[in-house]
Design an enzyme around this catalytic site. Sequence first.
Site, PDB file in Angstrom:
ATOM      1  N   ASP A   1      26.627 -17.223  14.524  1.00  0.00           N
ATOM      2  CA  ASP A   1      24.550 -16.615  14.411  1.00  0.00           C
ATOM      3  C   ASP A   1      23.911 -17.493  13.548  1.00  0.00           C
ATOM      4  O   ASP A   1      22.838 -18.499  13.704  1.00  0.00           O
ATOM      5  CB  ASP A   1      24.041 -15.476  13.985  1.00  0.00           C
ATOM      6  CG  ASP A   1      25.270 -14.182  14.741  1.00  0.00           C
ATOM      7  OD1 ASP A   1      26.060 -14.577  15.403  1.00  0.00           O
ATOM      8  OD2 ASP A   1      24.866 -13.328  14.378  1.00  0.00           O
TER       9      ASP A   1
ATOM     10  N   SER B   1      20.712 -12.180  17.413  1.00  0.00           N
ATOM     11  CA  SER B   1      20.048 -12.459  16.071  1.00  0.00           C
ATOM     12  C   SER B   1      19.268 -12.613  15.171  1.00  0.00           C
ATOM     13  O   SER B   1      18.803 -13.674  15.288  1.00  0.00           O
ATOM     14  CB  SER B   1      21.456 -13.773  15.770  1.00  0.00           C
ATOM     15  OG  SER B   1      22.397 -13.065  16.335  1.00  0.00           O
TER      16      SER B   1
ATOM     17  N   ASP C   1      34.714 -15.761  15.091  1.00  0.00           N
ATOM     18  CA  ASP C   1      33.953 -17.037  13.894  1.00  0.00           C
ATOM     19  C   ASP C   1      34.383 -16.663  12.853  1.00  0.00           C
ATOM     20  O   ASP C   1      35.536 -17.808  12.332  1.00  0.00           O
ATOM     21  CB  ASP C   1      33.541 -17.042  14.552  1.00  0.00           C
ATOM     22  CG  ASP C   1      31.874 -15.743  14.092  1.00  0.00           C
ATOM     23  OD1 ASP C   1      32.948 -14.830  13.766  1.00  0.00           O
ATOM     24  OD2 ASP C   1      30.916 -15.512  13.569  1.00  0.00           O
TER      25      ASP C   1
ATOM     26  N   GLU D   1      24.567 -13.399   3.566  1.00  0.00           N
ATOM     27  CA  GLU D   1      23.851 -12.069   4.158  1.00  0.00           C
ATOM     28  C   GLU D   1      25.677 -11.726   3.249  1.00  0.00           C
ATOM     29  O   GLU D   1      25.341 -10.301   3.046  1.00  0.00           O
ATOM     30  CB  GLU D   1      24.292 -12.168   5.822  1.00  0.00           C
ATOM     31  CG  GLU D   1      24.466 -11.229   6.855  1.00  0.00           C
ATOM     32  CD  GLU D   1      23.662 -11.413   8.080  1.00  0.00           C
ATOM     33  OE1 GLU D   1      23.722  -9.942   8.673  1.00  0.00           O
ATOM     34  OE2 GLU D   1      22.569 -12.088   7.998  1.00  0.00           O
TER      35      GLU D   1
ATOM     36  N   SER E   1      17.771 -11.277  12.532  1.00  0.00           N
ATOM     37  CA  SER E   1      18.514 -11.805  10.878  1.00  0.00           C
ATOM     38  C   SER E   1      18.913 -13.151  10.756  1.00  0.00           C
ATOM     39  O   SER E   1      18.020 -13.894  10.575  1.00  0.00           O
ATOM     40  CB  SER E   1      19.371 -10.312  10.084  1.00  0.00           C
ATOM     41  OG  SER E   1      20.019 -10.529  11.656  1.00  0.00           O
TER      42      SER E   1
ATOM     43  N   TYR F   1      31.913  -3.316  11.902  1.00  0.00           N
ATOM     44  CA  TYR F   1      32.169  -5.075  11.534  1.00  0.00           C
ATOM     45  C   TYR F   1      32.630  -5.041  10.290  1.00  0.00           C
ATOM     46  O   TYR F   1      34.250  -6.205  10.519  1.00  0.00           O
ATOM     47  CB  TYR F   1      31.211  -5.379  10.747  1.00  0.00           C
ATOM     48  CG  TYR F   1      30.906  -7.655  11.648  1.00  0.00           C
ATOM     49  CD1 TYR F   1      30.728  -7.520  12.718  1.00  0.00           C
ATOM     50  CD2 TYR F   1      31.490  -7.904  10.637  1.00  0.00           C
ATOM     51  CE1 TYR F   1      30.836  -9.123  12.999  1.00  0.00           C
ATOM     52  CE2 TYR F   1      31.651  -9.380  10.645  1.00  0.00           C
ATOM     53  CZ  TYR F   1      31.391 -10.079  11.689  1.00  0.00           C
ATOM     54  OH  TYR F   1      31.246 -11.350  12.049  1.00  0.00           O
TER      55      TYR F   1
ATOM     56  N   GLU G   1      34.220 -13.813  20.718  1.00  0.00           N
ATOM     57  CA  GLU G   1      33.269 -12.477  20.434  1.00  0.00           C
ATOM     58  C   GLU G   1      34.488 -12.711  19.151  1.00  0.00           C
ATOM     59  O   GLU G   1      35.878 -12.304  19.390  1.00  0.00           O
ATOM     60  CB  GLU G   1      33.177 -11.639  21.103  1.00  0.00           C
ATOM     61  CG  GLU G   1      31.913 -10.753  21.153  1.00  0.00           C
ATOM     62  CD  GLU G   1      30.694 -11.629  20.990  1.00  0.00           C
ATOM     63  OE1 GLU G   1      30.085 -12.839  19.761  1.00  0.00           O
ATOM     64  OE2 GLU G   1      29.885 -12.242  22.161  1.00  0.00           O
ATOM     65  N   HIS G   2      34.124 -12.450  18.095  1.00  0.00           N
ATOM     66  CA  HIS G   2      34.728 -11.521  17.098  1.00  0.00           C
ATOM     67  C   HIS G   2      36.277 -12.987  16.529  1.00  0.00           C
ATOM     68  O   HIS G   2      36.830 -12.564  16.335  1.00  0.00           O
ATOM     69  CB  HIS G   2      35.501 -10.212  16.782  1.00  0.00           C
ATOM     70  CG  HIS G   2      34.392  -9.352  16.562  1.00  0.00           C
ATOM     71  ND1 HIS G   2      33.476  -9.061  15.881  1.00  0.00           N
ATOM     72  CD2 HIS G   2      33.239  -8.689  18.235  1.00  0.00           C
ATOM     73  CE1 HIS G   2      32.799  -8.490  15.626  1.00  0.00           C
ATOM     74  NE2 HIS G   2      32.300  -7.697  16.905  1.00  0.00           N
TER      75      HIS G   2
END
Length: 395
Positions: free
Chosen positions: A179, A127, A38, A167, A129, A229, A35-36
């Site tokens: 995602d 996800s 990528d 995005e 979105s 973020y 997590e965090h």
Amino acid sequence: MELNAIIDRFLEIYGGTKEDLYVFESPGRVNLIGEHTDYNGGYVFPAALTMKTTIVARKRNDQKIVLRATDLEDVVEADISNLADYKDLWWGNYQIGVAYEMQNMGYDIVGVDVLYDDTVPHGSGLSSSAAIEVSTALMFATLHNEKKGITEDVDMVEMAKISQMAEHHYIGVKCGIMDQFTSAMGKKDCAILLNCIDLTYEYAHLDLKGKKLVISNTNKKHKLGDSKYNERRGECDSALEALKGAMPDKTCLAEISPEEFEAHKHLINNDIVRNRAEHVIYEIDRTVKSVEALKNGDIELFGKYMNQSHDSLMNLYEVSCKELDTLVFEARKIDGVLGSRMTGAGFGGSTVSVVEETSVEEFIEKVGKAYTEICGLKADFYVTDIGDGGHRVFI
Ligand code: GLA
């Protein structure tokens, strides 16, 4: 909704017959670990869900994109020659953002009537979105190819990259690729070990030996754009800059091993920034080790890494919240829970837990009850199936 019902709804709204309709689907995702990492060039280990966005579409003869959804009254009508103008829409901006990005890349965007149906709960950290973006990109790419007489299949990795850039440029969130990549490239019953530095990946069959993946949704809406973020990304960049003092050739935190970090972490003066880097560097290491454990059939060890991941996100990266922590710690009290952690960006959204099949009922009852008592909200639980990535459905 069932596909036939979505098609019937489309015909009710837009008229006509089924013959000239196009249908596309693209799923949400759950990240199992990594997590965090990528946007720091590291590993992630996500899987596509069976919860998804379904698009039913038909070409128009003019320059309009008309968007509706099965659960909304709103209608969005966008003019293809002014796609930059729709950034402030509360719904429809992801779709128009994708069209805008593709147009800037040279795709011929055609007029369409579209109906969206989403089964990924909005704001759940699963996800929704990305599911909307990837299905939209696939639709426009398919129609572009048809117009140009291109017969090759749409490149789904390209669809993921376009969706990520939409995005960044249209929505203003500097998200990583996880995602959108998972929504585009997911595979039934598999998780994806993706190396975000070069997008090399392998599918890992998810054999949990009788255990289930249970997603618990806090129903505390998280909004990436409003959250911290982008700030976290900036902190990672600052950490890298400082560490480059000793290792000038490093281009991202993922290139720094835990040993190198320990040797040079004193170069990062700010405690918070040092904590952020510590999370990222150890989380990448954990991700690789946890996939090894899974391959060796050691689900218990996999679960331990999941727990460590959550604790690091909570204490070092500080992206958890009371609601996520409550779900995680109540889950860990249940016999038969091997691991539990937040999934996705954080600040709300969902957790993922590995639970013995025989304990799932107890899990949902006890965790749900405690969560409502402590947080005053009702959690939703999904016993998860892993589905396929984005594709066209021929009807
Ligand atoms: C969000 C982003 C992803 C990733 C996760 C955190 O879901 O869209 O790119 O950074 O947060 O792992």
